[in-house]
Design an enzyme around this catalytic site. Sequence first.
Site, PDB file in Angstrom:
ATOM      1  N   THR A 106       0.830  -1.201   0.000  1.00  0.00           N
ATOM      2  CA  THR A 106       0.000   0.000   0.000  1.00  0.00           C
ATOM      3  C   THR A 106       0.866   1.254   0.000  1.00  0.00           C
ATOM      4  O   THR A 106       2.097   1.166   0.166  1.00  0.00           O
ATOM      5  CB  THR A 106      -0.944  -0.007   1.220  1.00  0.00           C
ATOM      6  OG1 THR A 106      -1.885   1.060   1.097  1.00  0.00           O
ATOM      7  CG2 THR A 106      -0.169   0.152   2.509  1.00  0.00           C
ATOM      8  N   HIS A 154      17.667  39.196  34.363  1.00  0.00           N
ATOM      9  CA  HIS A 154      16.516  40.067  34.119  1.00  0.00           C
ATOM     10  C   HIS A 154      16.874  41.204  33.171  1.00  0.00           C
ATOM     11  O   HIS A 154      16.323  42.305  33.268  1.00  0.00           O
ATOM     12  CB  HIS A 154      15.965  40.623  35.434  1.00  0.00           C
ATOM     13  CG  HIS A 154      15.514  39.566  36.395  1.00  0.00           C
ATOM     14  ND1 HIS A 154      14.294  38.943  36.311  1.00  0.00           N
ATOM     15  CD2 HIS A 154      16.157  39.004  37.449  1.00  0.00           C
ATOM     16  CE1 HIS A 154      14.181  38.056  37.286  1.00  0.00           C
ATOM     17  NE2 HIS A 154      15.294  38.054  37.977  1.00  0.00           N
ATOM     18  N   ARG A 233       7.179   8.145  15.883  1.00  0.00           N
ATOM     19  CA  ARG A 233       8.564   8.210  15.395  1.00  0.00           C
ATOM     20  C   ARG A 233       8.858   9.526  14.655  1.00  0.00           C
ATOM     21  O   ARG A 233       9.786  10.255  15.045  1.00  0.00           O
ATOM     22  CB  ARG A 233       8.874   6.998  14.518  1.00  0.00           C
ATOM     23  CG  ARG A 233       8.989   5.683  15.297  1.00  0.00           C
ATOM     24  CD  ARG A 233       9.376   4.541  14.346  1.00  0.00           C
ATOM     25  NE  ARG A 233       9.601   3.297  15.069  1.00  0.00           N
ATOM     26  CZ  ARG A 233       8.656   2.375  15.291  1.00  0.00           C
ATOM     27  NH1 ARG A 233       7.407   2.584  14.860  1.00  0.00           N
ATOM     28  NH2 ARG A 233       8.953   1.265  15.935  1.00  0.00           N
ATOM     29  N   SER A 277      22.938  48.295   6.073  1.00  0.00           N
ATOM     30  CA  SER A 277      21.748  49.096   5.785  1.00  0.00           C
ATOM     31  C   SER A 277      22.033  49.993   4.594  1.00  0.00           C
ATOM     32  O   SER A 277      23.099  50.610   4.513  1.00  0.00           O
ATOM     33  CB  SER A 277      21.380  49.945   7.014  1.00  0.00           C
ATOM     34  OG  SER A 277      20.386  50.891   6.685  1.00  0.00           O
ATOM     35  N   LYS A 283      25.658  51.028   9.989  1.00  0.00           N
ATOM     36  CA  LYS A 283      25.097  49.868  10.670  1.00  0.00           C
ATOM     37  C   LYS A 283      25.781  48.560  10.273  1.00  0.00           C
ATOM     38  O   LYS A 283      26.207  48.374   9.141  1.00  0.00           O
ATOM     39  CB  LYS A 283      23.598  49.749  10.393  1.00  0.00           C
ATOM     40  CG  LYS A 283      22.762  50.874  10.986  1.00  0.00           C
ATOM     41  CD  LYS A 283      21.285  50.567  10.877  1.00  0.00           C
ATOM     42  CE  LYS A 283      20.903  49.441  11.830  1.00  0.00           C
ATOM     43  NZ  LYS A 283      19.464  49.117  11.704  1.00  0.00           N
ATOM     44  N   ARG A 284      25.830  47.667  11.261  1.00  0.00           N
ATOM     45  CA  ARG A 284      26.337  46.310  11.045  1.00  0.00           C
ATOM     46  C   ARG A 284      25.300  45.364  11.643  1.00  0.00           C
ATOM     47  O   ARG A 284      25.390  44.964  12.790  1.00  0.00           O
ATOM     48  CB  ARG A 284      27.708  46.149  11.706  1.00  0.00           C
ATOM     49  CG  ARG A 284      28.362  44.802  11.462  1.00  0.00           C
ATOM     50  CD  ARG A 284      29.788  44.827  11.969  1.00  0.00           C
ATOM     51  NE  ARG A 284      30.402  43.515  11.901  1.00  0.00           N
ATOM     52  CZ  ARG A 284      31.664  43.259  12.216  1.00  0.00           C
ATOM     53  NH1 ARG A 284      32.448  44.250  12.639  1.00  0.00           N
ATOM     54  NH2 ARG A 284      32.156  42.038  12.142  1.00  0.00           N
ATOM     55  N   ASN A 285      24.317  45.039  10.870  1.00  0.00           N
ATOM     56  CA  ASN A 285      23.177  44.282  11.378  1.00  0.00           C
ATOM     57  C   ASN A 285      23.512  42.811  11.616  1.00  0.00           C
ATOM     58  O   ASN A 285      24.203  42.201  10.797  1.00  0.00           O
ATOM     59  CB  ASN A 285      22.001  44.379  10.399  1.00  0.00           C
ATOM     60  CG  ASN A 285      21.435  45.776  10.298  1.00  0.00           C
ATOM     61  OD1 ASN A 285      21.604  46.579  11.207  1.00  0.00           O
ATOM     62  ND2 ASN A 285      20.783  46.080   9.188  1.00  0.00           N
TER      63      ASN A 285
END
Length: 449
Positions: A106, A154, A233, A277, A283-285
């Site tokens: 099947t 925190h 599984r 950007s 910027k250094r994303n």
Amino acid sequence: MDAHLIDSEIFGHQWSTPESHAIFAEPSRVRRWLEVVIALAEAQAEVGVIPAGSAVAIAGLRDRELDVVAIGESTRATSHSTLGMIQVLRTLLPADAAEHVYYGTTVQDISDTAQVLEIGAVADLLWRDLWAIEAELLALASTHRETAMVGRTHGQPGAPITFGFKAATWADETGRNLERLRSGRDRWLVGQLGGAVGVLGFFGSRAMPLRTAYCRRLGLAEPAISWLTTRDRPAEFAQVVASLTTSAARIANEVYVLARAELGELREPTSAATVGSISMPHKRNPEVSEQVVTLARLVRSLSGVLSDTMVGEHERDGRSWKTEWVVLPELCHYALAATGMTRSLISSLEVDPTRMRANLESTGSATSERLLSAMSERLGKHHAQATLHQAYREASESGRTLKAVLEGRVEAGELAELDRVHTGAAAAMADEVVARARRRREKESTSWR
């Protein structure tokens, strides 16, 4: 044009890998199903269910390039999941052998077993990536075992730790994910041959020998009982993948946070071609870190869907395994992209010990725990805590240094703690993680199987 990001020529590299495509591309899936059909025919010939000549003819299709378009057309015409492929295979065989393709079995016997082979291929790659990630993290833990930095709770500065301690927590968690992958191997790599309702009634007394031969030829374990509606599984595999991908996201998220300009303690590796950007050139994303967190979020969600497939009706329920056909490949694409990105991120991670030390000194958190400990021996812990709490408040409100506020209130030996940085057992714990991991790795293979 492909609409899904996994297949996008522009964005696909962020959501999948060439290796994940090699596993799940439709021609690959058809070839995998064909391998299962061939193993079935060979096993049936072995136990006398079909003539040996039919098995030889069916096995001869292994090197044929099957027409995926024709399979698709036949599948749509018959509205049956595998009959389209079977009809195409029959056109390629002699008339007598054509009667023995997919004989007495099947859809799930073929699709479930092929899916198990896919799980094995994916787990091999995940193991490879985690093994490499753990090695890099252990190196960071050793190199920076005494690199002092702010420990944060925190979201606020707490007491000092070392970066080696932080990296060791990542390595320790990665090691447990390797153990989870390893422990699942024998549960997941299990063949499926159940027939219409799981009892292999078509094959009479040859049923059990047939199942044994079938699983052996595919290099899979033989189940005790058919698992047509028992979907724990694949669901467990998905849960383990979600766990290890989320562990990678914890690392990536920490890099994302510590790369902020006001902290600047870690940075993603970049090349000269990397653009942070278009509108803000300074910027250094942290693009890679962001993407790993995003991918892990999707993997967790898809894992939940696969957990739902564990609830099926009676002896076969297409709602379960057809859901897996969609969800499992997508989950695996995302997971392999995430572990590959994490491996790249960690291997070239930029660590700034100078900035870590500067942040530690500027927060006033470097000595508070040890000063409290020293004062507690004389005043008692709660009295000492109240005294220090008030002193920190006075220093903040008056603009005076903590030392100036405390002079005359505490003993000289206690006050001397303000000139020291204590990182407790951070280095010792990092060393212990490294030692245990290396002992474990010496006994393990670099491959999953």
